[in-house]
Design a protein around this motif. Structure first.
Motif, PDB file in Angstrom:
ATOM      1  N   MET A   1      27.789  -9.929  41.008  1.00  0.00           N
ATOM      2  CA  MET A   1      28.518 -10.859  40.143  1.00  0.00           C
ATOM      3  C   MET A   1      27.574 -11.981  39.700  1.00  0.00           C
ATOM      4  O   MET A   1      26.865 -12.560  40.515  1.00  0.00           O
ATOM      5  CB  MET A   1      29.726 -11.448  40.879  1.00  0.00           C
ATOM      6  CG  MET A   1      30.544 -12.431  40.043  1.00  0.00           C
ATOM      7  SD  MET A   1      31.968 -13.121  40.926  1.00  0.00           S
ATOM      8  CE  MET A   1      33.035 -11.683  40.940  1.00  0.00           C
ATOM      9  N   THR A   2      27.581 -12.265  38.408  1.00  0.00           N
ATOM     10  CA  THR A   2      26.728 -13.317  37.851  1.00  0.00           C
ATOM     11  C   THR A   2      27.558 -14.566  37.586  1.00  0.00           C
ATOM     12  O   THR A   2      28.582 -14.506  36.897  1.00  0.00           O
ATOM     13  CB  THR A   2      26.066 -12.849  36.545  1.00  0.00           C
ATOM     14  OG1 THR A   2      25.287 -11.668  36.803  1.00  0.00           O
ATOM     15  CG2 THR A   2      25.171 -13.935  35.976  1.00  0.00           C
TER      16      THR A   2
ATOM     17  N   LYS B   1      26.350 -18.896  47.488  1.00  0.00           N
ATOM     18  CA  LYS B   1      25.745 -17.746  48.164  1.00  0.00           C
ATOM     19  C   LYS B   1      26.389 -16.450  47.662  1.00  0.00           C
ATOM     20  O   LYS B   1      27.553 -16.422  47.292  1.00  0.00           O
ATOM     21  CB  LYS B   1      25.961 -17.848  49.683  1.00  0.00           C
ATOM     22  CG  LYS B   1      25.535 -19.158  50.328  1.00  0.00           C
ATOM     23  CD  LYS B   1      24.033 -19.358  50.289  1.00  0.00           C
ATOM     24  CE  LYS B   1      23.638 -20.662  50.988  1.00  0.00           C
ATOM     25  NZ  LYS B   1      22.187 -20.935  50.894  1.00  0.00           N
ATOM     26  N   GLY B   2      25.579 -15.381  47.695  1.00  0.00           N
ATOM     27  CA  GLY B   2      26.121 -14.057  47.417  1.00  0.00           C
ATOM     28  C   GLY B   2      26.318 -13.720  45.960  1.00  0.00           C
ATOM     29  O   GLY B   2      26.957 -12.713  45.635  1.00  0.00           O
TER      30      GLY B   2
ATOM     31  N   ARG C   1      35.790 -19.942  47.232  1.00  0.00           N
ATOM     32  CA  ARG C   1      37.229 -20.005  46.968  1.00  0.00           C
ATOM     33  C   ARG C   1      37.506 -20.492  45.553  1.00  0.00           C
ATOM     34  O   ARG C   1      38.420 -19.988  44.879  1.00  0.00           O
ATOM     35  CB  ARG C   1      37.895 -20.936  47.992  1.00  0.00           C
ATOM     36  CG  ARG C   1      39.406 -21.082  47.820  1.00  0.00           C
ATOM     37  CD  ARG C   1      40.114 -19.756  47.917  1.00  0.00           C
ATOM     38  NE  ARG C   1      41.561 -19.912  47.817  1.00  0.00           N
ATOM     39  CZ  ARG C   1      42.374 -18.960  47.375  1.00  0.00           C
ATOM     40  NH1 ARG C   1      41.885 -17.763  47.013  1.00  0.00           N
ATOM     41  NH2 ARG C   1      43.659 -19.162  47.310  1.00  0.00           N
ATOM     42  N   LEU C   2      36.723 -21.443  45.068  1.00  0.00           N
ATOM     43  CA  LEU C   2      36.909 -21.937  43.701  1.00  0.00           C
ATOM     44  C   LEU C   2      36.676 -20.824  42.679  1.00  0.00           C
ATOM     45  O   LEU C   2      37.407 -20.722  41.683  1.00  0.00           O
ATOM     46  CB  LEU C   2      35.953 -23.099  43.430  1.00  0.00           C
ATOM     47  CG  LEU C   2      36.275 -24.421  44.133  1.00  0.00           C
ATOM     48  CD1 LEU C   2      35.179 -25.447  43.866  1.00  0.00           C
ATOM     49  CD2 LEU C   2      37.621 -24.951  43.683  1.00  0.00           C
ATOM     50  N   ILE C   3      35.686 -20.002  42.917  1.00  0.00           N
ATOM     51  CA  ILE C   3      35.429 -18.879  42.012  1.00  0.00           C
ATOM     52  C   ILE C   3      36.587 -17.893  42.049  1.00  0.00           C
ATOM     53  O   ILE C   3      37.036 -17.391  41.002  1.00  0.00           O
ATOM     54  CB  ILE C   3      34.094 -18.195  42.382  1.00  0.00           C
ATOM     55  CG1 ILE C   3      32.922 -19.150  42.101  1.00  0.00           C
ATOM     56  CG2 ILE C   3      33.908 -16.895  41.600  1.00  0.00           C
ATOM     57  CD1 ILE C   3      31.588 -18.664  42.633  1.00  0.00           C
TER      58      ILE C   3
ATOM     59  N   ARG D   1      36.414 -26.258  56.388  1.00  0.00           N
ATOM     60  CA  ARG D   1      35.916 -25.175  55.543  1.00  0.00           C
ATOM     61  C   ARG D   1      34.451 -25.437  55.210  1.00  0.00           C
ATOM     62  O   ARG D   1      34.108 -26.523  54.756  1.00  0.00           O
ATOM     63  CB  ARG D   1      36.734 -25.089  54.250  1.00  0.00           C
ATOM     64  CG  ARG D   1      36.425 -23.882  53.371  1.00  0.00           C
ATOM     65  CD  ARG D   1      37.098 -24.035  52.017  1.00  0.00           C
ATOM     66  NE  ARG D   1      38.536 -24.090  52.106  1.00  0.00           N
ATOM     67  CZ  ARG D   1      39.338 -23.042  51.947  1.00  0.00           C
ATOM     68  NH1 ARG D   1      38.823 -21.859  51.667  1.00  0.00           N
ATOM     69  NH2 ARG D   1      40.644 -23.174  52.041  1.00  0.00           N
ATOM     70  N   ARG D   2      33.583 -24.473  55.436  1.00  0.00           N
ATOM     71  CA  ARG D   2      32.167 -24.658  55.110  1.00  0.00           C
ATOM     72  C   ARG D   2      32.010 -24.835  53.598  1.00  0.00           C
ATOM     73  O   ARG D   2      32.702 -24.173  52.817  1.00  0.00           O
ATOM     74  CB  ARG D   2      31.345 -23.465  55.595  1.00  0.00           C
ATOM     75  CG  ARG D   2      31.345 -23.292  57.107  1.00  0.00           C
ATOM     76  CD  ARG D   2      30.125 -22.508  57.585  1.00  0.00           C
ATOM     77  NE  ARG D   2      29.929 -21.265  56.861  1.00  0.00           N
ATOM     78  CZ  ARG D   2      30.489 -20.108  57.203  1.00  0.00           C
ATOM     79  NH1 ARG D   2      31.296 -20.045  58.255  1.00  0.00           N
ATOM     80  NH2 ARG D   2      30.244 -19.007  56.498  1.00  0.00           N
ATOM     81  N   PRO D   3      31.094 -25.690  53.160  1.00  0.00           N
ATOM     82  CA  PRO D   3      30.942 -25.963  51.726  1.00  0.00           C
ATOM     83  C   PRO D   3      30.730 -24.708  50.884  1.00  0.00           C
ATOM     84  O   PRO D   3      31.279 -24.594  49.787  1.00  0.00           O
ATOM     85  CB  PRO D   3      29.721 -26.877  51.675  1.00  0.00           C
ATOM     86  CG  PRO D   3      29.721 -27.564  52.981  1.00  0.00           C
ATOM     87  CD  PRO D   3      30.209 -26.551  53.961  1.00  0.00           C
ATOM     88  N   GLU D   4      29.938 -23.752  51.385  1.00  0.00           N
ATOM     89  CA  GLU D   4      29.717 -22.531  50.600  1.00  0.00           C
ATOM     90  C   GLU D   4      30.991 -21.716  50.453  1.00  0.00           C
ATOM     91  O   GLU D   4      31.198 -21.031  49.443  1.00  0.00           O
ATOM     92  CB  GLU D   4      28.596 -21.685  51.220  1.00  0.00           C
ATOM     93  CG  GLU D   4      28.847 -21.234  52.646  1.00  0.00           C
ATOM     94  CD  GLU D   4      28.301 -22.199  53.677  1.00  0.00           C
ATOM     95  OE1 GLU D   4      27.994 -21.757  54.793  1.00  0.00           O
ATOM     96  OE2 GLU D   4      28.158 -23.404  53.339  1.00  0.00           O
ATOM     97  N   LYS D   5      31.876 -21.806  51.448  1.00  0.00           N
ATOM     98  CA  LYS D   5      33.154 -21.103  51.365  1.00  0.00           C
ATOM     99  C   LYS D   5      34.085 -21.770  50.359  1.00  0.00           C
ATOM    100  O   LYS D   5      34.911 -21.104  49.736  1.00  0.00           O
ATOM    101  CB  LYS D   5      33.811 -21.053  52.745  1.00  0.00           C
ATOM    102  CG  LYS D   5      33.097 -20.127  53.734  1.00  0.00           C
ATOM    103  CD  LYS D   5      33.135 -18.680  53.247  1.00  0.00           C
ATOM    104  CE  LYS D   5      32.487 -17.738  54.230  1.00  0.00           C
ATOM    105  NZ  LYS D   5      32.484 -16.322  53.746  1.00  0.00           N
TER     106      LYS D   5
END
Length: 359
Positions: free
Chosen positions: A1-2, A29-30, A331-333, A323-327
């Motif tokens: 995913m971009t 991330k990811g 979630r926002l995405i 909630r970890r910041p990257e999570k």
């Protein structure tokens, strides 16, 4: 995913937006990530070397890019597609980034954007409309009055007389569509009020005047979700100037007075529950989605909703302690894609039925 990370913008909150964008670029991330910087001139530039504030502002990197309607691809200056975007993270604070303008661009291109949609963004940005909507929904707000540039230039003293009849000094004067405490002043008499209005109209064409509170406590709470499915955070208490937090109090530690936050805020369980309830109500009142921060003022036993920020600084990640910041970014995405899918399920064409018989 971009995923594109959009930051900067033609706004007085440009520098704050860069800081938020850089934070997100280090957290995401990811995904295949494309940093897109919107300069103070409004020009979009993309470069994978945007890794810190210096690399963004030095002027050495970045090629011009743009979007086209009904096309989720990002194009370079020669109109050649360089990437198809599955989503974008909005880190642009203030005008053109938080007020529905950028949201409309991404809606036209069909790209999910991690923030409230056009209407909620516009309402959340304009403090006059926001306060009217909050009041209509039964949320507690301080007395306020709105002023546009035409009235200011032709009949300002009648406006001043009217606000003096409605509430007393001190009053606080703010540009209606700015954040980060830019252009805000406290008026303790008519002379101050005239000066404060002049300054505010240097930044915006609409200005709000409010009854100022003295010796109040500011409380902030964030919300995350869409529709009626909203989670709220713990409360923070920013500590700064009593009248209002200035720009340096918020973003320049060491330069402002008492630049710190108390987290969690030292309030009773009853106040905490009330703020969290009002946060959810304010989020739903404007139709927000993604993440937003709601700011409150507490004076004695009275609690007032001050404003909602639909693209909060650092995307309010520091308030989500569980909630970890990257999570949070992940979630926002997810929420942005879910909103986009819901819109795609709607009907956009109506077939007029053929009516047989006499004309």
């Amino acid at each position: 995913m971009t995923v594109a990370v959009i930051f900067g913008g033609k706004s007085s909150e440009h520098k704050v937006s860069i800081a938020t964008g850089i934070q997100v670029l280090h957290l995401i991330k990811g995904y295949k990530v494309i940093p897109v910087y919107i300069g103070e001139d409004g020009v979009w530039r993309a470069d994978r070397r945007y890794t810190d504030i210096e690399s963004v502002t030095c002027g050495k990197f970045g090629k011009r890019v743009h979007l086209l309607p009904a096309d989720n691809r990002l194009f370079n200056g020669r109109n050649k597609a360089i990437a198809a975007l599955d989503a974008a993270v909005n880190c642009c604070h203030g005008m053109t980034g938080e007020d529905g303008v950028l949201q409309g661009v991404f809606r036209m291109s069909g790209i999910p954007l991690t923030c409230s949609d056009v209407l909620a963004s516009a309402v959340g940005m304009d403090k006059i409309v926001m306060k009217k909507l909050f009041a209509a929904d039964g949320l507690p707000v301080v007395p306020f009055a709105g002023l546009d540039r035409v009235t200011y230039e032709n009949n300002v003293f009648e406006f001043i007389r009217s606000v003096q009849e409605r509430f007393a000094f001190p009053m606080i004067v703010k540009p209606a569509n700015l954040g980060s405490s830019i252009g805000i002043n406290v008026a303790k008499n008519v002379t101050d009020l005239v000066d404060a209005l002049r300054v505010a109209f240097e930044w915006d064409n609409r200005v709000i005047v409010e009854q100022a509170l003295e010796d109040f406590t500011e409380l902030n709470c964030a919300a995350l979700g869409r529709g009626s499915e909203v989670e709220v955070t713990e409360l923070e208490q920013p500590v700064g100037w009593r009248e209002f937090l200035k720009y340096e109090d918020k973003y320049c530690p060491g330069k402002g007075k008492n630049p710190k936050r108390l987290m969690p805020a030292p309030v009773s369980d009853e106040v905490r529950a009330r703020v969290q309830e009002l946060t959810k109500r304010a989020f739903c009142a404007v139709g927000a989605s993604g993440v937003a921060r709601v700011d409150f003022m507490k004076k004695g036993d009275d609690l007032y909703v001050n404003e909602i920020n639909t693209v909060p600084g650092s995307l309010a990640n520091y308030l989500f302690t569980d909630r970890r910041p990257e999570k949070l970014i992940e979630r926002l995405i997810e929420l942005a894609i879910a909103d986009h899918r819901d819109r795609d399920r709607l009907k956009y064409a109506f077939q007029t039925p053929v009516i047989k018989g006499k004309a």
